[in-house]
Design a protein around this motif. Structure first.
Motif, mmCIF file in Angstrom:
data_model
loop_
_atom_site.group_PDB
_atom_site.id
_atom_site.type_symbol
_atom_site.label_atom_id
_atom_site.label_comp_id
_atom_site.label_asym_id
_atom_site.label_seq_id
_atom_site.Cartn_x
_atom_site.Cartn_y
_atom_site.Cartn_z
ATOM 1 N N GLU A 101 0.827 -1.213 0.000
ATOM 2 C CA GLU A 101 0.000 0.000 0.000
ATOM 3 C C GLU A 101 0.859 1.260 0.000
ATOM 4 O O GLU A 101 0.529 2.254 -0.658
ATOM 5 N N LEU A 102 1.970 1.223 0.739
ATOM 6 C CA LEU A 102 2.860 2.389 0.777
ATOM 7 C C LEU A 102 3.437 2.683 -0.600
ATOM 8 O O LEU A 102 3.465 3.851 -1.041
ATOM 9 N N GLN A 103 3.892 1.653 -1.306
ATOM 10 C CA GLN A 103 4.442 1.860 -2.647
ATOM 11 C C GLN A 103 3.404 2.483 -3.572
ATOM 12 O O GLN A 103 3.687 3.453 -4.286
ATOM 13 N N LEU A 104 2.204 1.919 -3.572
ATOM 14 C CA LEU A 104 1.161 2.435 -4.456
ATOM 15 C C LEU A 104 0.805 3.875 -4.103
ATOM 16 O O LEU A 104 0.624 4.728 -4.993
ATOM 17 N N LYS A 105 0.704 4.165 -2.824
ATOM 18 C CA LYS A 105 0.357 5.524 -2.381
ATOM 19 C C LYS A 105 1.398 6.528 -2.854
ATOM 20 O O LYS A 105 1.056 7.573 -3.448
ATOM 21 N N ILE A 106 2.669 6.228 -2.643
ATOM 22 C CA ILE A 106 3.726 7.162 -3.021
ATOM 23 C C ILE A 106 3.798 7.334 -4.531
ATOM 24 O O ILE A 106 3.931 8.458 -5.042
ATOM 25 N N VAL A 107 3.714 6.233 -5.265
ATOM 26 C CA VAL A 107 3.784 6.336 -6.731
ATOM 27 C C VAL A 107 2.645 7.199 -7.261
ATOM 28 O O VAL A 107 2.859 8.061 -8.126
ATOM 29 N N TRP A 108 1.434 7.009 -6.735
ATOM 30 C CA TRP A 108 0.317 7.831 -7.224
ATOM 31 C C TRP A 108 0.451 9.285 -6.797
ATOM 32 O O TRP A 108 0.052 10.200 -7.543
ATOM 33 N N GLU A 109 1.021 9.541 -5.633
ATOM 34 C CA GLU A 109 1.283 10.938 -5.253
ATOM 35 C C GLU A 109 2.241 11.585 -6.239
ATOM 36 O O GLU A 109 2.036 12.738 -6.664
ATOM 37 N N GLU A 110 3.271 10.853 -6.633
ATOM 38 C CA GLU A 110 4.239 11.398 -7.581
ATOM 39 C C GLU A 110 3.657 11.523 -8.986
ATOM 40 O O GLU A 110 3.988 12.455 -9.718
ATOM 41 N N ILE A 111 2.786 10.578 -9.361
ATOM 42 C CA ILE A 111 2.112 10.678 -10.662
ATOM 43 C C ILE A 111 1.286 11.950 -10.726
ATOM 44 O O ILE A 111 1.329 12.712 -11.711
ATOM 45 N N MET A 112 0.504 12.202 -9.675
ATOM 46 C CA MET A 112 -0.412 13.353 -9.695
ATOM 47 C C MET A 112 0.328 14.684 -9.661
ATOM 48 O O MET A 112 -0.207 15.703 -10.097
ATOM 49 N N LYS A 113 1.553 14.702 -9.165
ATOM 50 C CA LYS A 113 2.362 15.922 -9.205
ATOM 51 C C LYS A 113 2.797 16.255 -10.628
ATOM 52 O O LYS A 113 3.081 17.422 -10.939
ATOM 53 N N ARG A 114 2.868 15.203 -11.486
ATOM 54 C CA ARG A 114 3.502 15.379 -12.789
ATOM 55 C C ARG A 114 2.537 15.346 -13.968
ATOM 56 O O ARG A 114 2.744 16.073 -14.942
#
Length: 420
Positions: free
Chosen positions: A377-390
């Motif tokens: 869950e942590l990996q998915l959360k962080i990756v999507w946070e970074e996706i939405m920034k970009r």
């Protein structure tokens, strides 16, 4: 997705639904891998949940087996390990029986007390303290991978993002040689593949033995060095796992590789696909990126990266009003339980702000509940946070190619495009 793709997909699904609701139930073989490669298994499980939630398949490429398709029945099996065994000696945890000549027990394919002792060895990797230490690494690597993605051209999301990020994390967890990290992906795919011929199966087994030999070399290095915080070192310096035979050793290595690879990898791809299939949810996410917290478990429910787990009945039992005989292969279809309308509201709809998003079976339950839940869950959360920034939008521009497997529910490719 493009209209032509949608229309072809709808016709494809309609034909599958017509067939699933017309053939006799005694002809059902929901474990047929082709149903999963073609993404046509849904109506079969829908009908089973409504008409025969505990279903006996008399014959299949995997032999006879019993399907458990509803949420609460699956929970009954999960929480009763005294009756329903995971042990490799009885066949293991997948619909495909563990080959008697290549049986490799791992702690997920064991019953207590051996299961508990070996599981506890790797559990410290997934404590909140250790995950806090991994957070900055995950975020930095996610940013690097995403920043290298092309704009205004089609590329494969599975290879460029999902595989790359999960393989990097696996290499970190094992302290695996960085330049050779794609071996981990290869071995994970190999471990869950279904070879078409006996000769291909022998080749697969030989390559898995090579995997074991490679890890044995790393193991000896860790054994002769002071304890560190990687998985191999934890196992090498634990009384419960220090003296594993070669079969048990390789079984646990494969379990950790597959467990660390498939859930995150296929959920990263499945999330992009789901948001394209439900554009209103994508708009909702863009308007409020804080919904990532509830979207992550909804992705995992929606995707259900492992379609099933299997148990073997140790004695006669009754389940959902049906008789289970000693020795029966009992297959818990997580992919069906996660769409059970009697437990989950609007289960066929992807809803990123679902009220109870963690009400799903994707991680299993009971003593075999996935030890790496928090990390996934942590990996998915962080990756999507970074996706939405970009990126404002990741567009799926073609049909995904799905894995030929009724165990791993995943993707070989997913063509996408990001506007510049």
């Amino acid at each position: 997705m493009h209209g032509a793709i949608d229309r072809a997909e709808n016709a494809h699904q309609r034909a599958a639904r017509d067939r699933a609701w017309s053939i006799p139930l005694e002809q059902f073989d929901p474990g047929d891998p082709e149903l999963f490669r073609s993404d046509t298994f849904w109506p079969y499980f829908e009908r089973l949940r409504k008409q025969e939630p505990i279903h006996h398949c008399r014959d299949s490429v995997f032999g006879p087996y019993c399907s458990v398709t509803k949420y609460n029945d699956i929970m009954s099996v999960e929480t009763n390990h005294h009756v329903y065994s995971s042990a490799a000696v009885f066949g293991g945890i997948t619909i495909r029986d563990a080959d008697v000549d290549f049986r490799r027990p791992s702690f997920i394919a064991m019953d207590p007390p051996t299961h508990s002792a070996q599981r506890k060895t790797v559990a410290p990797m997934f404590t909140p303290t250790h995950l806090d230490q991994l957070t900055s690494i995950i975020r930095e690597r996610a940013g690097q991978v995403l920043d290298r993605l092309p704009r205004n051209e089609t590329f494969d999301w599975v290879d460029r993002v999902s595989i790359e990020l999960t393989t990097q994390m696996l290499a970190t967890l094992f302290d695996f040689p960085w330049q050779e990290r794609r071996k981990l992906t290869y071995w994970s795919d190999l471990a869950t593949s279904l070879p078409p011929t006996p000769e291909a199966e022998l080749k697969r087994q030989a390559e898995l033995i090579e995997c074991g030999d490679y890890f044995a070399g790393l193991w000896n290095e860790r054994l002769n060095a002071p304890p560190k915080s990687d998985l191999l070192s934890m196992m090498a310096h634990s009384d419960a796992t220090r003296h594993l035979d070669s079969h048990n050793f390789l079984g646990n290595i494969i379990l950790l590789i597959v467990g660390g690879n498939d859930t995150t990898r296929n959920s990263l791809s499945g999330g992009v696909l789901a948001l394209n299939q439900f554009p209103g949810e994508y708009r909702k996410l863009r308007d409020n990126p804080a919904l990532i917290d509830s979207m992550v478990p909804e992705i995992i429910r929606w995707q259900t990266p492992l379609a099933h787990m299997r148990r073997t009945a140790l004695q006669d039992a009754e389940l959902g009003g049906k008789q289970i005989k000693q020795g029966d292969k009992v297959v818990m279809w997580y992919v069906s339980g996660n769409r059970d309308e009697d437990v989950i509201e609007n289960p066929d709809v992807f809803i990123i702000d679902r009220a109870r998003p963690r009400q799903h079976l994707s991680f299993g339950f009971g003593i075999h509940r996935c030890v790496g839940i928090r990390l996934a869950e942590l990996q998915l959360k962080i990756v999507w946070e970074e996706i939405m920034k970009r990126f404002d939008h990741i567009e799926v521009v073609g049909e995904p190619k799905r894995v030929y497997s009724s165990f791993v529910k995943g993707y070989e490719t997913l063509p996408v495009r990001i506007a510049g």
